[in-house]
Design a protein around this motif. Structure first.
Motif, PDB file in Angstrom:
ATOM      1  N   THR A  63       0.930  -1.126   0.499  1.00  0.00           N
ATOM      2  CA  THR A  63      -0.143  -0.154   0.034  1.00  0.00           C
ATOM      3  C   THR A  63       0.702   1.303  -0.230  1.00  0.00           C
ATOM      4  O   THR A  63       2.239   1.170   0.250  1.00  0.00           O
ATOM      5  N   THR A  67      -0.798   4.616   4.363  1.00  0.00           N
ATOM      6  CA  THR A  67      -2.062   4.010   4.395  1.00  0.00           C
ATOM      7  C   THR A  67      -1.008   2.588   5.395  1.00  0.00           C
ATOM      8  O   THR A  67      -2.011   2.493   6.264  1.00  0.00           O
ATOM      9  N   ALA A  90      -5.353  -4.775  -1.039  1.00  0.00           N
ATOM     10  CA  ALA A  90      -4.248  -3.885  -1.154  1.00  0.00           C
ATOM     11  C   ALA A  90      -4.424  -3.061  -2.278  1.00  0.00           C
ATOM     12  O   ALA A  90      -4.297  -3.051  -3.202  1.00  0.00           O
ATOM     13  N   TYR A  91      -3.086  -2.683  -2.450  1.00  0.00           N
ATOM     14  CA  TYR A  91      -2.914  -2.029  -4.334  1.00  0.00           C
ATOM     15  C   TYR A  91      -3.351  -3.321  -5.227  1.00  0.00           C
ATOM     16  O   TYR A  91      -2.502  -4.575  -4.855  1.00  0.00           O
ATOM     17  N   HIS A 137      -7.659   0.551  -6.051  1.00  0.00           N
ATOM     18  CA  HIS A 137      -6.986  -0.030  -5.002  1.00  0.00           C
ATOM     19  C   HIS A 137      -5.431   0.230  -6.021  1.00  0.00           C
ATOM     20  O   HIS A 137      -4.708   0.820  -6.040  1.00  0.00           O
ATOM     21  N   GLY A 140      -2.748   2.835  -4.514  1.00  0.00           N
ATOM     22  CA  GLY A 140      -2.230   2.270  -3.386  1.00  0.00           C
ATOM     23  C   GLY A 140      -2.451   2.560  -2.479  1.00  0.00           C
ATOM     24  O   GLY A 140      -2.517   2.294  -1.110  1.00  0.00           O
ATOM     25  N   SER A 141      -3.372   3.660  -2.047  1.00  0.00           N
ATOM     26  CA  SER A 141      -3.868   3.960  -0.396  1.00  0.00           C
ATOM     27  C   SER A 141      -5.610   2.958  -0.096  1.00  0.00           C
ATOM     28  O   SER A 141      -6.750   3.633   0.773  1.00  0.00           O
ATOM     29  N   VAL A 143      -7.930  -0.581   0.567  1.00  0.00           N
ATOM     30  CA  VAL A 143      -8.054  -1.796   0.801  1.00  0.00           C
ATOM     31  C   VAL A 143      -9.258  -2.499   0.839  1.00  0.00           C
ATOM     32  O   VAL A 143     -10.156  -1.775   1.812  1.00  0.00           O
ATOM     33  N   THR A 207     -10.660   3.110   2.406  1.00  0.00           N
ATOM     34  CA  THR A 207     -10.041   4.359   1.005  1.00  0.00           C
ATOM     35  C   THR A 207      -9.580   5.299   2.592  1.00  0.00           C
ATOM     36  O   THR A 207     -10.346   5.897   2.575  1.00  0.00           O
ATOM     37  N   GLU A 211      -5.409  10.848   0.138  1.00  0.00           N
ATOM     38  CA  GLU A 211      -5.409   9.771  -0.344  1.00  0.00           C
ATOM     39  C   GLU A 211      -3.705  10.377  -0.480  1.00  0.00           C
ATOM     40  O   GLU A 211      -3.857  11.526  -1.371  1.00  0.00           O
TER      41      GLU A 211
END
Length: 223
Positions: A63, A67, A90-91, A137, A140-141, A143, A207, A211
């Motif tokens: 992530t 995050t 996650a990511y 996703h 990157g932030s 999950v 999220t 972010e």
């Protein structure tokens, strides 16, 4: 000979570090919050497609660093109550999202329909918002997660399974037992406390607010 071997070892070490290097601002969750449990569904066969998804090359969670640090705070509070987070995704690389889109357009591929979307026609997945060409996703932030009991390692009953396409997965769904409502409330409350916003159609999706990469969709593989 010893000098040559040492040189080779140093070269291999450098190559490994280069291979495993993440973009700036990203981290492996295990390096920041190692006690968080995982079941990276898209790295295996237990998902709505039924096969490993493109871009998921290794069973690790990534992530944005911000995050991961926020999840560490969530985990710390849950552990005090005898619980732990369990992350399903996650990511997610853009290439994985593209894989989902191709799958959704392949109307005859309904291998996992009975488990993940029994009451929905596959042709409706785009219209209903379950499949899209872009995913939070990939920034990157975001999950996908649930809560488990540490002693039993069993997931709390949330009233529907992860990635179930249907109204029972909506946060506002009312046909739940008191225990299921309590479990969902616990998850929503603790995630909100540490600056995560929910997604109304998926009780498991969160999220990070503010972010770090709100407009960037990354495509590096998970490895």
């Amino acid at each position: 000979m010893k000098i040559r071997i040492l040189t080779i070892i140093l070269l291999l070490t450098s190559l490994f570090k280069l291979w495993s290097q993440l973009p700036k601002g990203f981290s492996y969750i295990k390096d920041i919050a190692p006690s968080i449990q995982k079941e990276l569904r898209y790295c295996h066969h237990n998902n709505f497609v039924g096969i490993p998804i493109e871009g998921y090359e290794f069973d690790v969670l990534i992530t944005s660093t911000a995050t991961a640090k926020a999840l560490k705070k969530v985990q710390k509070e849950l552990i005090q109550k005898g619980y732990s987070l369990k992350i399903f995704d996650a990511y997610r690389p853009q290439r994985a999202v593209d894989h989902f889109v191709r799958w959704a357009r392949s109307i005859n591929d309904t291998l996992m329909k009975s488990k993940f979307y029994p009451e929905i026609k596959k042709t409706s997945l785009f219209k209903l918002g379950y499949i899209a060409s872009k995913s939070g996703h990939s920034r990157g932030s975001s999950v996908d997660l649930t809560i488990i009991e540490i002693k039993t390692e069993k997931e709390l009953d949330m009233g529907s399974t992860y990635d179930f396409f249907g109204t029972s997965s909506h946060i506002s769904h009312q046909k739940l037992t008191k225990k299921q409502k309590k479990n969902r409330a616990l998850l929503q409350k603790v995630m909100a406390k540490y600056n995560f916003r929910p997604y109304k159609n998926e009780w498991w999706h969160f999220t990070l607010r503010n972010e770090p990469f709100p407009k960037t969709y990354f495509n590096f593989p998970i490895k």
